[in-house]
Every structure is written in C-alpha cells, then in structure tokens.
Motif scaffolding. Sequence first.
Motif, PDB file in Angstrom:
ATOM      1  N   VAL A 147       0.857  -1.192   0.000  1.00 30.06           N
ATOM      2  CA  VAL A 147       0.000   0.000   0.000  1.00 30.06           C
ATOM      3  C   VAL A 147       0.892   1.242   0.000  1.00 30.06           C
ATOM      4  O   VAL A 147       1.655   1.462   0.939  1.00 30.06           O
ATOM      5  CB  VAL A 147      -0.946   0.000   1.228  1.00 30.06           C
ATOM      6  N   SER A 148       0.797   2.033  -1.077  1.00 28.69           N
ATOM      7  CA  SER A 148       1.651   3.218  -1.190  1.00 28.69           C
ATOM      8  C   SER A 148       1.187   4.324  -0.256  1.00 28.69           C
ATOM      9  O   SER A 148       1.998   5.044   0.323  1.00 28.69           O
ATOM     10  CB  SER A 148       1.688   3.721  -2.637  1.00 28.69           C
ATOM     11  N   ALA A 149      -0.136   4.478  -0.119  1.00 28.23           N
ATOM     12  CA  ALA A 149      -0.668   5.538   0.748  1.00 28.23           C
ATOM     13  C   ALA A 149      -2.125   5.257   1.064  1.00 28.23           C
ATOM     14  O   ALA A 149      -2.826   4.578   0.306  1.00 28.23           O
ATOM     15  CB  ALA A 149      -0.547   6.908   0.068  1.00 28.23           C
ATOM     16  N   ILE A 150      -2.566   5.811   2.186  1.00 29.49           N
ATOM     17  CA  ILE A 150      -3.984   5.853   2.527  1.00 29.49           C
ATOM     18  C   ILE A 150      -4.522   7.164   1.952  1.00 29.49           C
ATOM     19  O   ILE A 150      -4.105   8.250   2.363  1.00 29.49           O
ATOM     20  CB  ILE A 150      -4.176   5.840   4.063  1.00 29.49           C
ATOM     21  N   ALA A 151      -5.419   7.064   0.976  1.00 25.97           N
ATOM     22  CA  ALA A 151      -5.947   8.267   0.310  1.00 25.97           C
ATOM     23  C   ALA A 151      -7.169   8.747   1.082  1.00 25.97           C
ATOM     24  O   ALA A 151      -8.312   8.587   0.663  1.00 25.97           O
ATOM     25  CB  ALA A 151      -6.294   7.963  -1.139  1.00 25.97           C
ATOM     26  N   SER A 152      -6.911   9.354   2.228  1.00 23.02           N
ATOM     27  CA  SER A 152      -8.005   9.734   3.120  1.00 23.02           C
ATOM     28  C   SER A 152      -8.711  10.995   2.617  1.00 23.02           C
ATOM     29  O   SER A 152      -8.157  11.753   1.821  1.00 23.02           O
ATOM     30  CB  SER A 152      -7.457   9.991   4.528  1.00 23.02           C
ATOM     31  N   PRO A 153      -9.927  11.250   3.126  1.00 22.92           N
ATOM     32  CA  PRO A 153     -10.642  12.490   2.801  1.00 22.92           C
ATOM     33  C   PRO A 153     -10.400  13.588   3.841  1.00 22.92           C
ATOM     34  O   PRO A 153     -11.119  14.589   3.850  1.00 22.92           O
ATOM     35  CB  PRO A 153     -12.105  12.044   2.823  1.00 22.92           C
ATOM     36  N   ILE A 154      -9.419  13.404   4.706  1.00 23.71           N
ATOM     37  CA  ILE A 154      -9.186  14.364   5.794  1.00 23.71           C
ATOM     38  C   ILE A 154      -8.920  15.754   5.195  1.00 23.71           C
ATOM     39  O   ILE A 154      -8.113  15.910   4.289  1.00 23.71           O
ATOM     40  CB  ILE A 154      -7.982  13.938   6.663  1.00 23.71           C
ATOM     41  N   GLY A 155      -9.605  16.752   5.725  1.00 20.96           N
ATOM     42  CA  GLY A 155      -9.427  18.115   5.232  1.00 20.96           C
ATOM     43  C   GLY A 155     -10.293  18.474   4.039  1.00 20.96           C
ATOM     44  O   GLY A 155     -10.242  19.597   3.552  1.00 20.96           O
TER      45      GLY A 155
END
Length: 281
Positions: free
Chosen positions: A67-75
């Motif tokens: 997993v390269s990154a967690i593509a969160s919706p934060i912000g």
Amino acid sequence: MSDMTAWTLSGFGDEIDADPIVQAAVLQALGARHIEVRSAWGVNVVDLDQAQLERLRQVLTERSMGVSAIASPIGKVDVSLPVEHEVERLGRAIAAARALGSRYIRLFSFYRGESVPVESIRDDVMVRMRALADAAEAADVVLLHENEKDIYGDTPERCLDIVETVGSDHLRLAWDSANFVQVGVERPFDDGYGLLRPHLEYLQVKDALRATGEVTPAGEGDGQLLETLTALRDDGYTGFASLEPHLTDVNALGGFSGPEAFGRAGRALRRLTDQIGVKLG
C-alpha cells in the motif's frame, strides 16, 4: 545515471472497481505492485472497520501488493468545523495505515463557504494543519497534502505557505499537475515546481486541458508532465508515481475510470517514463 532511476508505480484502486480483488488484478496487469487505498467495497478507507481492514489486508497480502498511501478524505470539509473533527478522522486513517502497512496518508487543507475569501481562512487552516501534523508526529506517519481544487492549498504559493508555516517533517506535499491546471496555474512546472520541490514527497499522476479543465492521461494535457517527470528524474526522486486518472466520472469525493480507461492512463505514464529512461515497477 538516468537509466538507473526507478520509481514505484501505484494507483487509486477504487477508480478501477469497488472490489479490491479486481483493483489489484488491474494494477498488477499494468506492472504495479502497490495500490493507493481510498475505498474498498464502496466504503471509504476511514469508515472501514477492523474486520474490513483485516479482510482488505489479506486480499492485498495474498497478491503481494503493498500500500503506497492511505488516500483519506481528511481536510475535505469546511474549515468552520471544529479542529477535533478531522483530528478524530485522522485517527481512523492512521489505524488504516497501520493495518495496511503504509506510512503515508494523503489529506487536504479545507474548503470554505462560497463567498468567503481564501485569505480569511488562513489562520484557521494553519491551526488545523498543525493539529493534524501533531497527531501524525505522535503516530510516526507522514501526511501528504494534495493540491486539490478549491481548498486553501490549491496554488503552489499556498501549498508552500502550509508546509513552511506548519514546519513539520510529518507534513509533506503530493504533486498533482491536473489540479494545478484546473485552478488556473498556467504552467504548473514553470510556476510551481521550483517552489515546492524541497517539500515534494509523492507524485499523483493525471493531466488536464487548460481550456476546458478536462482531465486527460499523462502527457496529453497542459500540466507539463514531461518537464515535471524529467526534473524529478534529474533531482534523484525515487518515490511513488500513483495513477489517479479521473477519466470517466468525477465527483467531490474522487473520480472513477474503470479498468479500460485506467489502463489507458497507465500506458500513457509509461510512455513518458520510457521516454526519459525511468524504470516504473
């Protein structure tokens, strides 16, 4: 030296399909061994419960996918919400990062009301970004600010303002050429790369046409992708290149491409990296 440069290919799995098994299969067919996780089974990554995170981890582990990154919706919320709102959600993104073995979490720098001038939200944005960076430092994860349209940090100057003001090694930048084009940055590489390169940690790959804002595969728009990739190669960049094609459907929470269009985006990127002697794998 350039023929030795290698970058790690990844992509937003949920632009392919809701099912992580299909997501992984298409990415692997494009030569990727990593995935960027925004949602699985139609559930956003910050809303996956422990059992779902474990199931997702198993799907990816069985297929040797990192997993390269967690593509969160934060912000991606209005800046008027209390600070704690996004700090709490970041806690869930951190739990997902831990469960899936990633150190990176993508985030954004807040929307504002329609008639609210961007300058007026600066202080509130900085308070929130500092609080998020504090949480990231405590958890030893790295936040990647994406230059999304209509947030505070949607221009190179304001992206720089955020990272310099917060001043944390745990808040770095993701570069998205298409988003810069869509907010009126005429030439993203010329106007932004030099400013932001010292803080640039992660590459999200899509392009866009200046005239219409329409998203295109890499190299087919006005985002100066070739110049950007060449400069990254020459600078010794060795990180991720994550496909976020947005080719068939775009909404506020993200975009969708489907397997075929996603493949087109992957091949477009590989044409550019082949051209400049960067190995993508």
